[in-house]
Design an enzyme around this catalytic site. Structure first.
Site, mmCIF file in Angstrom:
data_model
loop_
_atom_site.group_PDB
_atom_site.id
_atom_site.type_symbol
_atom_site.label_atom_id
_atom_site.label_comp_id
_atom_site.label_asym_id
_atom_site.label_seq_id
_atom_site.Cartn_x
_atom_site.Cartn_y
_atom_site.Cartn_z
ATOM 1 N N GLN A 51 0.792 -1.237 -0.004
ATOM 2 C CA GLN A 51 0.077 -0.070 -0.260
ATOM 3 C C GLN A 51 0.906 1.681 0.346
ATOM 4 O OE1 GLN A 51 -3.250 -1.491 -0.782
ATOM 5 N NE2 GLN A 51 -3.519 0.444 -0.104
ATOM 6 N N ASP A 86 0.971 3.952 1.342
ATOM 7 C CA ASP A 86 0.395 4.454 2.879
ATOM 8 C C ASP A 86 1.383 3.760 3.696
ATOM 9 O OD1 ASP A 86 -0.900 2.396 3.907
ATOM 10 O OD2 ASP A 86 -2.533 4.137 3.465
ATOM 11 N N ARG A 87 1.589 2.595 2.951
ATOM 12 C CA ARG A 87 2.538 2.031 3.593
ATOM 13 C C ARG A 87 2.323 1.037 4.627
ATOM 14 N NH1 ARG A 87 4.812 2.702 -0.467
ATOM 15 N NH2 ARG A 87 7.245 2.109 -0.664
ATOM 16 N N LEU A 88 1.008 1.014 5.006
ATOM 17 C CA LEU A 88 -0.457 -0.055 5.794
ATOM 18 C C LEU A 88 -0.479 -1.301 4.969
ATOM 19 C CD1 LEU A 88 -2.390 2.999 7.247
ATOM 20 C CD2 LEU A 88 -0.573 1.625 8.647
#
Length: 260
Positions: free
Chosen positions: A221, A223-225
């Site tokens: 993802q 957003d790094r989530l």
């Protein structure tokens, strides 16, 4: 690695990225590596549990593999990294081609004198990791490796091109050798002995089936989530099902979401 070498490689490695990022990395090699980022999925395209039609990791893997096989830029969808641990407790990792992904698990082929085979002899627990960059997806398989039958191995061997069959007879895999010419001389001798029509014998060679006890599916993802959903099986796992963290899957599997 020298900065000059990186400057030659970066245009190839990061050809799909923002050109300004590439320019900045080329200009200052000591720059924070956090600027070197690929674009992943947006939140609206998150990998959610509800999107898994069949709560079985084999079915999900086959869906992802089929997509990888039909995605431009994924040139070798069956390529995976195999990790083993030897008698000395030291890990070893290498890329290989997974020959088949059966309803029981992935199968790979090797010389039984190779390091991977010797490691498996003393410790059959292995990990197999697939990564399909254009899809921003990865699958991690952890399981126990066991030899397939000689009959199965011979079937796989006969499907290999003749040159590959001869190569398998030529190479004492993982042993130190004096030169490339050493191998070429052995190869020439085998070719001369067999001629054009003699069947190539099966060498000290065969396959392993990895029976998974854990399979994790990862999707990147932006957003790094990142999304991580892991399936597990084995004694007692179904007793962990609580419907909140651990969920009941099919055929003895349970699944859960992991924090990225």
């Amino acid at each position: 690695m020298r900065a000059a070498v990186w400057r030659r490689l970066l245009p190839v490695v990061f050809s799909t990225q923002n050109p300004s990022i590439l320019h900045n990395v080329q200009r200052g090699m000591s720059q924070d590596a956090s600027v070197v980022r690929l674009k992943y999925y947006d939140r609206k395209d998150a990998f959610l549990e509800d999107s898994i039609k069949v709560k079985n990791p084999f079915a999900l893997f086959n869906d992802w593999l089929e997509l990888a096989q039909n995605t431009p830029g994924v040139d070798e969808p069956h390529t995976a990294a195999l990790a083993t641990v030897g008698a000395d407790g030291k890990p070893s990792n290498r890329f290989l081609l997974v020959k088949d992904f059966t309803p029981e698990g992935p199968i790979f082929l090797t010389n039984f004198g190779s390091r991977k085979a010797l490691d498996i002899t003393v410790n059959p627990n292995v990990a197999v990791s697939f990564y399909w960059l254009p899809l921003r997806r990865s699958v991690r398989v952890e399981g126990v490796a066991e030899k397939i039958s000689d009959a199965e191995a011979l079937k796989y061997f006969k499907h290999r091109p003749r040159t590959a069959q001869i190569a398998a007879n030529t190479s004492p895999q993982s042993e130190a050798i004096p030169s490339r010419k050493y191998l070429e001389d052995i190869q020439a001798g085998i070719q001369k002995k067999l001629g054009e029509d003699t069947e190539v014998p099966l060498p000290n060679w065969g396959g392993y089936l990895v029976r998974p006890y854990s399979m994790e599916f990862w999707q990147g993802q932006t957003d790094r989530l990142h999304d991580r959903i892991r399936f597990r099986n084995g004694p007692g796992v179904e007793s962990e099902v609580d419907g909140k963290i651990v969920h009941k899957g099919e055929n003895g599997w349970v699944y859960e979401r992991l924090a990225p």
